[in-house]
Write a protein that holds these residues in place. Structure first.
Motif, PDB file in Angstrom:
ATOM      1  N   GLU A 140       1.027 -12.406  -0.405  1.00  0.00           N
ATOM      2  CA  GLU A 140       0.734 -12.202  -1.830  1.00  0.00           C
ATOM      3  C   GLU A 140      -0.003 -10.880  -2.064  1.00  0.00           C
ATOM      4  OE1 GLU A 140      -1.408 -15.762  -2.812  1.00  0.00           O
ATOM      5  OE2 GLU A 140       0.425 -16.849  -3.256  1.00  0.00           O
ATOM      6  N   VAL A 141       0.591  -9.822  -1.551  1.00  0.00           N
ATOM      7  CA  VAL A 141       0.064  -8.478  -1.754  1.00  0.00           C
ATOM      8  C   VAL A 141       0.495  -7.989  -3.132  1.00  0.00           C
ATOM      9  CG1 VAL A 141       0.240  -6.076  -0.986  1.00  0.00           C
ATOM     10  CG2 VAL A 141      -0.039  -7.922   0.691  1.00  0.00           C
ATOM     11  N   ASP A 142      -0.439  -7.438  -3.892  1.00  0.00           N
ATOM     12  CA  ASP A 142      -0.161  -7.024  -5.267  1.00  0.00           C
ATOM     13  C   ASP A 142       0.547  -5.682  -5.364  1.00  0.00           C
ATOM     14  OD1 ASP A 142      -1.857  -8.945  -7.287  1.00  0.00           O
ATOM     15  OD2 ASP A 142      -2.799  -8.786  -5.322  1.00  0.00           O
ATOM     16  N   LEU A 143       0.168  -4.732  -4.505  1.00  0.00           N
ATOM     17  CA  LEU A 143       0.749  -3.390  -4.546  1.00  0.00           C
ATOM     18  C   LEU A 143       0.902  -2.855  -3.130  1.00  0.00           C
ATOM     19  CD1 LEU A 143      -1.243  -1.455  -7.336  1.00  0.00           C
ATOM     20  CD2 LEU A 143       1.062  -2.397  -7.508  1.00  0.00           C
ATOM     21  N   LEU A 144       1.971  -2.090  -2.909  1.00  0.00           N
ATOM     22  CA  LEU A 144       2.132  -1.302  -1.689  1.00  0.00           C
ATOM     23  C   LEU A 144       2.146   0.157  -2.120  1.00  0.00           C
ATOM     24  CD1 LEU A 144       2.662  -0.848   1.296  1.00  0.00           C
ATOM     25  CD2 LEU A 144       5.098  -1.336   0.877  1.00  0.00           C
ATOM     26  N   GLU A 145       1.107   0.886  -1.722  1.00  0.00           N
ATOM     27  CA  GLU A 145       0.906   2.251  -2.211  1.00  0.00           C
ATOM     28  C   GLU A 145       1.343   3.296  -1.197  1.00  0.00           C
ATOM     29  OE1 GLU A 145      -2.743   5.288  -3.413  1.00  0.00           O
ATOM     30  OE2 GLU A 145      -3.113   3.125  -3.376  1.00  0.00           O
ATOM     31  N   GLN A 146       2.088   4.266  -1.659  1.00  0.00           N
ATOM     32  CA  GLN A 146       2.473   5.487  -0.960  1.00  0.00           C
ATOM     33  C   GLN A 146       2.823   5.244   0.513  1.00  0.00           C
ATOM     34  OE1 GLN A 146       2.353   8.522  -3.049  1.00  0.00           O
ATOM     35  NE2 GLN A 146       3.906   8.977  -1.510  1.00  0.00           N
ATOM     36  N   PRO A 147       3.821   4.394   0.776  1.00  0.00           N
ATOM     37  CA  PRO A 147       4.188   4.166   2.179  1.00  0.00           C
ATOM     38  C   PRO A 147       4.937   5.337   2.803  1.00  0.00           C
ATOM     39  CG  PRO A 147       5.612   2.921   0.718  1.00  0.00           C
ATOM     40  CD  PRO A 147       4.546   3.524  -0.152  1.00  0.00           C
ATOM     41  N   LEU A 148       5.600   6.182   1.977  1.00  0.00           N
ATOM     42  CA  LEU A 148       6.420   7.279   2.490  1.00  0.00           C
ATOM     43  C   LEU A 148       5.802   8.623   2.118  1.00  0.00           C
ATOM     44  CD1 LEU A 148       9.989   5.975   1.531  1.00  0.00           C
ATOM     45  CD2 LEU A 148       8.581   5.409   3.522  1.00  0.00           C
TER      46      LEU A 148
END
Length: 398
Positions: free
Chosen positions: A227-235
């Motif tokens: 239940e992660v809300d955001l995934l930021e700048q993975p690339l």
């Protein structure tokens, strides 16, 4: 009636490098940001006009961007300050056009952190001249308090769980986890440890450009049950097409930070459908002037907004609070300066943080009272001589 802004012409600009001791370790995918007890420098600027002064801040973070303490100080002293002197202090739009003539934007904004320090000081100065906080200067204040997130960057699940418990004890009810520090399996285990220690609270995962597309797809799928809300700048910041492909394959919303320096960058990412949430960061966008434009564009395009900072000391913290308040950004913000440094120069009125919530300052300008004697006592030579002259004055620069 006398116009209080008419005589505000920029006269004096001083630049100071002050070392602040880091409270705890802090690491991101790009490297170490701070080590407990070690020096974590800030570049402060003071602008004087018509008997009023304003203060601004830049946060050198070589693990995150290309600007260092030395380049920020040299850029301000040798290029930006001469371009600003003699201009009306209220004309912040004109100041940015002058900055861009002095330091060419190139592919995107040139020297954004250095420009941000002067931008903040101008906002502070004009607000103080009028006796109003920055939000009232803009006619835009939607929130009186901003919830904050606690940073977790421990190298293993046990340390991550301990850092989460520390944040809970401090009253925080949202967490941002730095990933991309090691193997993907370890990152997933660290996030799982945070979720176990803090069930039901918002969790924001930030990779700081640490993954390839395929790695990021695997990470997103494995994080979904947590239940992660955001995934930021993975690339990488310059990979909008990769981010668009990732977004199409991820059920976790994709947030973008390092990619969005200028509002035109956001326009490109929106057209390519490469993000769900734009991260607003004052220093990354060369200060409040362009950061406001970016936030307005995001909201006009129906893109979500999240607030972040650069481990700012209290001047930068206050600037971010005014911005996030103006746009009603109530998602817990990554304004982690208080977690990692002490702003020794703010010995009077400053930002109040209580139980993981920051109050938006109500004093004039940024709302932070700077003790200039403390700044001058702390200031060091940015080029390495601790016994060199304290303040850098553009009028005496070579």
């Amino acid at each position: 009636m006398r116009d209080p802004l008419r005589d505000l012409v920029v006269e004096d600009i001083e630049c100071f490098v002050i070392p602040l001791a880091a409270i705890r370790d802090f690491a991101i995918a790009g490297g170490t940001v701070a080590r407990a007890g070690a020096s974590h420098p800030r570049v402060l600027v003071k602008i004087g006009a018509g008997g009023v002064c304003g203060w601004g801040e830049a946060t050198p973070t070589p693990a995150w961007t290309y600007e260092t303490t030395e380049t920020i100080a040299a850029t301000i002293v040798n290029h930006l300050a001469p371009a600003l002197r003699g201009r009306p202090a209220w004309d912040i739009d004109g100041a940015h056009r002058a900055f861009d003539r002095a330091i060419n934007p190139g592919y995107t904004i040139g020297a954004p952190l250095a420009k941000a320090a002067l931008d903040l000081a101008l906002h502070d100065l004009v607000g103080r001249a009028l006796g109003v906080p920055v939000g009232e200067l803009w006619g835009q204040r939607r929130l009186r308090r901003i919830p904050l997130s606690w940073i977790v960057s421990g190298a293993d699940p046990e340390t991550s769980a301990a850092e989460t418990a520390e944040g809970l004890r401090a009253g925080y009810r949202a967490f941002k986890i730095k990933v991309g520090l090691g193997a993907l399996d370890l990152d997933v285990a660290r996030v799982a440890a945070v979720r176990s220690a803090a069930p039901g609270v918002p969790i924001w995962v930030d990779a700081n450009q640490g993954y390839t597309l395929e790695q990021a797809v695997r990470l997103a799928r494995r994080l979904e049950p947590l239940e992660v809300d955001l995934l930021e700048q993975p690339l990488r910041a310059n990979d909008p097409l990769g981010l668009a492909r990732l977004r199409a394959r991820s059920d976790i919303p994709i947030a973008v930070d390092e990619s969005l320096v200028h509002p035109s960058d956001l326009a490109t990412f929106v057209r390519l459908e490469a993000l769900d949430v734009a991260v607003s960061k004052v220093q990354r966008s060369a200060g409040l002037y362009l950061a406001r434009r970016l936030c307005a564009l995001a909201q006009d395009c129906g893109i979500g907004l999240a607030g972040s900072g650069l481990t700012d000391s209290d001047l930068g913290l206050a600037a971010s609070l005014h911005l996030f308040s103006a746009f009603g950004i109530d998602r817990p913000a990554d304004l982690n300066g208080r977690q990692f440094v002490v702003s020794h120069y703010a010995t009077g009125t400053t930002v109040e943080v209580r139980d993981g919530t920051a109050l938006v300052p109500t004093g004039p300008g940024l709302g932070v009272e700077v003790d200039e004697d403390v700044v001058r006592a702390l200031a060091v030579d940015p080029f390495g001589d601790p016994h060199g002259p304290a303040p850098l004055d553009p009028r005496t620069a070579p």
